[in-house]
Design an enzyme around this catalytic site. Structure first.
Site, PDB file in Angstrom:
ATOM      1  N   CYS A  33     -11.175   3.249  -0.819  1.00 11.70           N
ATOM      2  CA  CYS A  33      -9.859   3.712  -0.364  1.00 11.70           C
ATOM      3  C   CYS A  33      -9.547   2.927   0.900  1.00 11.70           C
ATOM      4  CB  CYS A  33      -9.922   5.210  -0.061  1.00 11.70           C
ATOM      5  SG  CYS A  33      -8.445   5.848   0.747  1.00 11.70           S
TER       6      CYS A  33
ATOM      7  N   ASP B  77       0.860  -1.186   0.000  1.00 12.85           N
ATOM      8  CA  ASP B  77       0.000   0.000   0.000  1.00 12.85           C
ATOM      9  C   ASP B  77       0.898   1.239   0.000  1.00 12.85           C
ATOM     10  OD1 ASP B  77      -2.387   1.575   0.282  1.00 12.85           O
ATOM     11  OD2 ASP B  77      -1.875   1.855   2.382  1.00 12.85           O
ATOM     12  N   SER B  78       0.271   2.386  -0.257  1.00 12.92           N
ATOM     13  CA  SER B  78       1.014   3.642  -0.217  1.00 12.92           C
ATOM     14  C   SER B  78       1.439   3.993   1.215  1.00 12.92           C
ATOM     15  CB  SER B  78       0.140   4.763  -0.771  1.00 12.92           C
ATOM     16  OG  SER B  78      -1.088   4.800  -0.071  1.00 12.92           O
TER      17      SER B  78
ATOM     18  N   GLY C  51      -2.798   9.036  -3.819  1.00 15.56           N
ATOM     19  CA  GLY C  51      -4.122   9.428  -4.299  1.00 15.56           C
ATOM     20  C   GLY C  51      -4.179  10.719  -5.091  1.00 15.56           C
TER      21      GLY C  51
ATOM     22  N   CYS D 188      -3.719  -1.054  -2.047  1.00 11.10           N
ATOM     23  CA  CYS D 188      -4.020   0.352  -2.306  1.00 11.10           C
ATOM     24  C   CYS D 188      -4.995   0.473  -3.490  1.00 11.10           C
ATOM     25  CB  CYS D 188      -2.708   1.046  -2.645  1.00 11.10           C
ATOM     26  SG  CYS D 188      -2.869   2.780  -3.032  1.00 11.10           S
TER      27      CYS D 188
ATOM     28  N   HIS E   1      -8.342   3.492   3.705  1.00 16.96           N
ATOM     29  CA  HIS E   1      -8.643   4.051   5.029  1.00 16.96           C
ATOM     30  C   HIS E   1     -10.135   4.071   5.364  1.00 16.96           C
ATOM     31  CE1 HIS E   1      -4.636   5.546   4.287  1.00 16.96           C
ATOM     32  NE2 HIS E   1      -4.573   6.135   5.462  1.00 16.96           N
TER      33      HIS E   1
ATOM     34  N   GLU F 234      -5.920   9.410   9.627  1.00 17.78           N
ATOM     35  CA  GLU F 234      -4.569   9.205  10.171  1.00 17.78           C
ATOM     36  C   GLU F 234      -4.360  10.028  11.440  1.00 17.78           C
ATOM     37  OE1 GLU F 234      -1.361   9.040   7.411  1.00 17.78           O
ATOM     38  OE2 GLU F 234      -2.357   7.468   6.256  1.00 17.78           O
TER      39      GLU F 234
HETATM   40  N1  DGL Z   1      -3.987   3.843  -0.030  1.00 16.78           N
HETATM   41  C1  DGL Z   1      -4.638   4.876  -0.794  1.00 16.78           C
HETATM   42  C2  DGL Z   1      -5.851   4.270  -1.527  1.00 16.78           C
HETATM   43  O1  DGL Z   1      -6.398   3.275  -1.131  1.00 16.78           O
HETATM   44  C3  DGL Z   1      -5.055   6.045   0.069  1.00 16.78           C
HETATM   45  C4  DGL Z   1      -3.912   6.886   0.565  1.00 16.78           C
HETATM   46  C5  DGL Z   1      -3.146   7.564  -0.556  1.00 16.78           C
HETATM   47  O2  DGL Z   1      -3.648   8.520  -1.167  1.00 16.78           O
HETATM   48  O3  DGL Z   1      -2.057   7.119  -0.832  1.00 16.78           O
HETATM   49  O4  DGL Z   1      -6.261   4.799  -2.531  1.00 16.78           O
END
Ligand code: DGL
Length: 273
Positions: free
Chosen positions: A187, A13-14, A46, A76, A189, A155
């Site tokens: 997303c 993931d990011s 994102g 992600c 989160h 976060e």
């Molecule tokens: N993990 C990213 C997503 O699911 C969200 C956070 C980001 O923008 O990197 O799109």
């Protein structure tokens, strides 16, 4: 074949949000080992371009391959939407993302054929959710809404705060006006806002968590390939976590999501891959 069976699944993931996907894999595939990479130094994805997200994702895939993973999960949504299809053509491992499973289950869930998607700007801009949904059922109308403030609020730990409620009301207003009966939390989160979103949307809107659906797809995929892990290990040995920036913040967030203490956690230089 047994060593390949017992190899870990690579998940990336990011940043920390992909732990919501890890949580579902741990819950639904308790035997599987996981190597997780969170690109905490380069988050967010994102708001980034396809080229950049693709370059980052390729580096991470190369890193995960050094751990001899048997499959890769792109946790992600943004990387799943922007990079997955290209990477899938390039590697010789089973790889899956979260967008396809999320889209499929939304098609099953909607009755009035009006589906909302909330996600990052890049995921919404990619148009992949509408594309996949309408490929399965052209009669469904999909309404997308980028919600860039959600990730920082989550976060910050403000998942129940009145400020987040106000922000969510503003974002969801136009989707509610469209009379959606299904909403994809597109997303990593957003599942952490499930209770708050439910409170605003009411019981008539079904919330889709692609993380849960993805864990079900991996399960079926490993069964089909006869790649389910059949060894026994303690949790401490099963899970390894890596990040590209200092790990303190990662650990704090991980504690709030995962049901156990992270033991193997390392910072790595992802640009070297
Ligand atoms: N993990 C990213 C997503 O699911 C969200 C956070 C980001 O923008 O990197 O799109």
């Amino acid at each position: 074949m047994s060593s390949e069976k017992n190899a870990p699944i690579g998940v990336f993931d990011s940043g920390v949000g992909g732990l919501t996907v890890v949580q579902e894999i741990m819950r639904n595939l308790p035997n599987e080992h996981i190597v997780y990479f969170g690109d905490t130094a380069r988050v967010p994805y994102g708001s980034k371009s396809k080229e950049t997200v693709l370059r980052y994702s390729r580096q991470i895939v190369r890193f995960l391959k050094t751990h001899k993973v048997k499959a890769i999960v792109v946790a992600c949504n943004t990387a799943s939407a922007l990079a997955l299809d290209i990477i899938a053509e390039e590697i010789d491992l089973p790889i899956l993302g979260v967008v396809r499973p999320g889209a499929s289950v939304a098609v099953q869930a909607t009755h009035n054929k009006k589906v909302g998607v909330i996600a990052t700007e890049s995921t919404i801009h990619s148009n992949l959710y509408p594309l996949l949904i309408q490929r399965e059922d052209p009669e469904i109308t999909v309404y997308g809404k980028a919600c860039p403030l959600f990730v920082p609020l989550i976060e910050e730990g403000w998942t129940k705060d009145y400020i987040t409620v106000e922000v969510a009301k503003r974002y969801l207003e136009e989707l509610l006006e469209k009379d959606i009966d299904t909403l994809i939390m597109g997303c990593t989160h957003y599942p952490l806002l499930k209770t708050l979103l439910k409170g605003i949307l009411g019981a008539q809107v079904t919330l889709i968590n692609p993380a849960y659906e993805t864990s079900q797809v991996i399960k079926r995929m490993l069964e089909d390939l006869s790649l389910e892990n059949d060894s026994y290990c303690s949790d401490g040995e099963k899970y390894q976590f890596y990040a590209s920036d200092i790990v303190n913040k990662f650990n704090v967030f991980a504690h709030s999501i995962l049901p156990y203490d992270i033991k193997i956690m390392k910072q790595i230089l992802i640009e070297e891959y």
